[in-house]
Design a protein around this motif. Sequence first.
Motif, PDB file in Angstrom:
ATOM      1  N   ILE A  94     -18.562  -4.407  36.480  1.00  0.00           N
ATOM      2  CA  ILE A  94     -17.578  -3.558  37.164  1.00  0.00           C
ATOM      3  C   ILE A  94     -16.979  -2.522  36.220  1.00  0.00           C
ATOM      4  O   ILE A  94     -16.885  -1.335  36.555  1.00  0.00           O
ATOM      5  CB  ILE A  94     -16.467  -4.427  37.793  1.00  0.00           C
ATOM      6  N   LEU A  95     -16.579  -2.939  35.021  1.00  0.00           N
ATOM      7  CA  LEU A  95     -16.001  -1.972  34.092  1.00  0.00           C
ATOM      8  C   LEU A  95     -17.044  -0.954  33.632  1.00  0.00           C
ATOM      9  O   LEU A  95     -16.702   0.173  33.265  1.00  0.00           O
ATOM     10  CB  LEU A  95     -15.375  -2.691  32.898  1.00  0.00           C
ATOM     11  N   ASP A  96     -18.310  -1.351  33.661  1.00  0.00           N
ATOM     12  CA  ASP A  96     -19.374  -0.414  33.308  1.00  0.00           C
ATOM     13  C   ASP A  96     -19.481   0.716  34.335  1.00  0.00           C
ATOM     14  O   ASP A  96     -19.982   1.798  34.030  1.00  0.00           O
ATOM     15  CB  ASP A  96     -20.708  -1.155  33.204  1.00  0.00           C
ATOM     16  N   LEU A  97     -18.986   0.474  35.550  1.00  0.00           N
ATOM     17  CA  LEU A  97     -19.025   1.506  36.594  1.00  0.00           C
ATOM     18  C   LEU A  97     -18.132   2.702  36.249  1.00  0.00           C
ATOM     19  O   LEU A  97     -18.263   3.775  36.859  1.00  0.00           O
ATOM     20  CB  LEU A  97     -18.587   0.916  37.937  1.00  0.00           C
ATOM     21  N   LEU A  98     -17.242   2.541  35.283  1.00  0.00           N
ATOM     22  CA  LEU A  98     -16.379   3.651  34.881  1.00  0.00           C
ATOM     23  C   LEU A  98     -17.178   4.813  34.301  1.00  0.00           C
ATOM     24  O   LEU A  98     -16.673   5.929  34.196  1.00  0.00           O
ATOM     25  CB  LEU A  98     -15.347   3.169  33.852  1.00  0.00           C
ATOM     26  N   ARG A  99     -18.450   4.559  33.957  1.00  0.00           N
ATOM     27  CA  ARG A  99     -19.291   5.651  33.452  1.00  0.00           C
ATOM     28  C   ARG A  99     -19.583   6.691  34.521  1.00  0.00           C
ATOM     29  O   ARG A  99     -19.999   7.812  34.210  1.00  0.00           O
ATOM     30  CB  ARG A  99     -20.608   5.092  32.906  1.00  0.00           C
ATOM     31  N   PHE A 100     -19.365   6.331  35.781  1.00  0.00           N
ATOM     32  CA  PHE A 100     -19.592   7.283  36.869  1.00  0.00           C
ATOM     33  C   PHE A 100     -18.434   8.283  37.021  1.00  0.00           C
ATOM     34  O   PHE A 100     -18.540   9.239  37.787  1.00  0.00           O
ATOM     35  CB  PHE A 100     -19.790   6.554  38.198  1.00  0.00           C
ATOM     36  N   VAL A 101     -17.339   8.027  36.333  1.00  0.00           N
ATOM     37  CA  VAL A 101     -16.177   8.917  36.438  1.00  0.00           C
ATOM     38  C   VAL A 101     -16.458  10.192  35.641  1.00  0.00           C
ATOM     39  O   VAL A 101     -16.729  10.138  34.446  1.00  0.00           O
ATOM     40  CB  VAL A 101     -14.907   8.228  35.905  1.00  0.00           C
ATOM     41  N   VAL A 102     -16.406  11.317  36.328  1.00  0.00           N
ATOM     42  CA  VAL A 102     -16.661  12.603  35.671  1.00  0.00           C
ATOM     43  C   VAL A 102     -15.382  13.406  35.509  1.00  0.00           C
ATOM     44  O   VAL A 102     -15.356  14.426  34.820  1.00  0.00           O
ATOM     45  CB  VAL A 102     -17.704  13.428  36.451  1.00  0.00           C
ATOM     46  N   GLY A 103     -14.301  12.929  36.136  1.00  0.00           N
ATOM     47  CA  GLY A 103     -13.009  13.584  35.959  1.00  0.00           C
ATOM     48  C   GLY A 103     -12.920  14.921  36.663  1.00  0.00           C
ATOM     49  O   GLY A 103     -13.689  15.248  37.556  1.00  0.00           O
ATOM     50  N   GLY A 104     -11.961  15.703  36.222  1.00  0.00           N
ATOM     51  CA  GLY A 104     -11.740  17.046  36.747  1.00  0.00           C
ATOM     52  C   GLY A 104     -11.538  18.016  35.606  1.00  0.00           C
ATOM     53  O   GLY A 104     -11.637  17.637  34.433  1.00  0.00           O
ATOM     54  N   HIS A 105     -11.256  19.276  35.928  1.00  0.00           N
ATOM     55  CA  HIS A 105     -11.049  20.294  34.899  1.00  0.00           C
ATOM     56  C   HIS A 105     -12.220  20.330  33.914  1.00  0.00           C
ATOM     57  O   HIS A 105     -12.052  20.218  32.695  1.00  0.00           O
ATOM     58  CB  HIS A 105      -9.733  20.069  34.130  1.00  0.00           C
ATOM     59  N   ASN A 106     -13.446  20.385  34.472  1.00  0.00           N
ATOM     60  CA  ASN A 106     -14.669  20.440  33.668  1.00  0.00           C
ATOM     61  C   ASN A 106     -14.850  19.205  32.789  1.00  0.00           C
ATOM     62  O   ASN A 106     -15.438  19.273  31.710  1.00  0.00           O
ATOM     63  CB  ASN A 106     -14.682  21.699  32.790  1.00  0.00           C
ATOM     64  N   GLY A 107     -14.338  18.075  33.272  1.00  0.00           N
ATOM     65  CA  GLY A 107     -14.554  16.818  32.567  1.00  0.00           C
ATOM     66  C   GLY A 107     -13.634  16.571  31.400  1.00  0.00           C
ATOM     67  O   GLY A 107     -13.818  15.591  30.662  1.00  0.00           O
ATOM     68  N   ARG A 108     -12.616  17.408  31.206  1.00  0.00           N
ATOM     69  CA  ARG A 108     -11.761  17.252  30.029  1.00  0.00           C
ATOM     70  C   ARG A 108     -10.819  16.052  30.130  1.00  0.00           C
ATOM     71  O   ARG A 108     -10.325  15.570  29.113  1.00  0.00           O
ATOM     72  CB  ARG A 108     -10.945  18.529  29.798  1.00  0.00           C
ATOM     73  N   ASP A 109     -10.564  15.574  31.347  1.00  0.00           N
ATOM     74  CA  ASP A 109      -9.595  14.488  31.504  1.00  0.00           C
ATOM     75  C   ASP A 109     -10.257  13.180  31.941  1.00  0.00           C
ATOM     76  O   ASP A 109      -9.605  12.318  32.516  1.00  0.00           O
ATOM     77  CB  ASP A 109      -8.511  14.882  32.500  1.00  0.00           C
ATOM     78  N   VAL A 110     -11.542  13.004  31.641  1.00  0.00           N
ATOM     79  CA  VAL A 110     -12.256  11.801  32.068  1.00  0.00           C
ATOM     80  C   VAL A 110     -11.631  10.542  31.481  1.00  0.00           C
ATOM     81  O   VAL A 110     -11.310   9.600  32.207  1.00  0.00           O
ATOM     82  CB  VAL A 110     -13.749  11.878  31.670  1.00  0.00           C
ATOM     83  N   LEU A 111     -11.463  10.500  30.164  1.00  0.00           N
ATOM     84  CA  LEU A 111     -10.983   9.292  29.506  1.00  0.00           C
ATOM     85  C   LEU A 111      -9.582   8.915  29.949  1.00  0.00           C
ATOM     86  O   LEU A 111      -9.294   7.743  30.196  1.00  0.00           O
ATOM     87  CB  LEU A 111     -11.027   9.466  27.982  1.00  0.00           C
ATOM     88  N   ARG A 112      -8.692   9.892  30.068  1.00  0.00           N
ATOM     89  CA  ARG A 112      -7.322   9.541  30.450  1.00  0.00           C
ATOM     90  C   ARG A 112      -7.235   9.122  31.914  1.00  0.00           C
ATOM     91  O   ARG A 112      -6.368   8.329  32.277  1.00  0.00           O
ATOM     92  CB  ARG A 112      -6.359  10.684  30.144  1.00  0.00           C
ATOM     93  N   MET A 113      -8.154   9.617  32.764  1.00  0.00           N
ATOM     94  CA  MET A 113      -8.204   9.134  34.148  1.00  0.00           C
ATOM     95  C   MET A 113      -8.636   7.675  34.177  1.00  0.00           C
ATOM     96  O   MET A 113      -8.060   6.860  34.904  1.00  0.00           O
ATOM     97  CB  MET A 113      -9.158   9.999  34.974  1.00  0.00           C
ATOM     98  N   LYS A 114      -9.647   7.333  33.365  1.00  0.00           N
ATOM     99  CA  LYS A 114     -10.092   5.944  33.285  1.00  0.00           C
ATOM    100  C   LYS A 114      -8.956   5.048  32.798  1.00  0.00           C
ATOM    101  O   LYS A 114      -8.681   3.994  33.367  1.00  0.00           O
ATOM    102  CB  LYS A 114     -11.280   5.827  32.323  1.00  0.00           C
ATOM    103  N   ARG A 115      -8.312   5.469  31.713  1.00  0.00           N
ATOM    104  CA  ARG A 115      -7.232   4.665  31.142  1.00  0.00           C
ATOM    105  C   ARG A 115      -6.093   4.478  32.138  1.00  0.00           C
ATOM    106  O   ARG A 115      -5.511   3.391  32.238  1.00  0.00           O
ATOM    107  CB  ARG A 115      -6.705   5.341  29.877  1.00  0.00           C
ATOM    108  N   CYS A 116      -5.773   5.520  32.857  1.00  0.00           N
ATOM    109  CA  CYS A 116      -4.669   5.466  33.816  1.00  0.00           C
ATOM    110  C   CYS A 116      -4.968   4.478  34.937  1.00  0.00           C
ATOM    111  O   CYS A 116      -4.119   3.662  35.308  1.00  0.00           O
ATOM    112  CB  CYS A 116      -4.420   6.870  34.375  1.00  0.00           C
TER     113      CYS A 116
END
Length: 205
Positions: free
Chosen positions: A101-123
């Motif tokens: 399940i946590l591996d599914l976080l790799r599908f998160v591409v975020g917004g703003h051209n991907g600049r906020d991917v990691l903080r979206m995951k963390r949030c």
Amino acid sequence: MIEHFRHAESIFFVQAKRGLPTPRDLLWILITDAVRTAQHMPDLDRAAVSRVGSAMPAARDTESDAHQRQLSRLMDGMPEYDATGVRVVVHETDVDRMVDILDLLRFVVGGHNGRDVLRMKRCVVARAAGLTIEQCGRVYDKHRQGFDRRAMWDIRTRVLGQILAGIEREFGLVRTSRSFRRLTVREIEQRAKARKHREAEANAE
């Protein structure tokens, strides 16, 4: 993956939820369940199976959280809590599901051209771990003002939507009103034809 969603569905009904769960409901249950499993694991074991980098939740309380919990127990006339006397044994099946399940976080591409991917995951992981909206806001951006329930809902909705799309794309599953199902042979053939048609059009251009 289908078995994981069936597990989430059983949790949904055990919690006496009303109505029928949607894929988003089930995915959120799986994420919170995975985070809870991670929190119960010893630090060394959790580090050994972690494949999502710094998005993996920590299992430690802050000093303030521990103090408030201890104070609440004493005021209620309960004995002092001894953390060394409690040991939660994590089942291997739960660990396998947590990794998936946590591996599914790799599908998160975020917004703003991907600049906020990691903080979206963390949030989202922080919210699944039970942190407050205010704490999640600091996880997302400690300088942001006015992070509220609506902002948290928007981030969670975006992350869950991207993960669901990734599941459908990578595992060849079709989303239904409640969960996912496997593609039929006819649907696989139709998708293959459609893909070839799109490729032919792209080459023609």
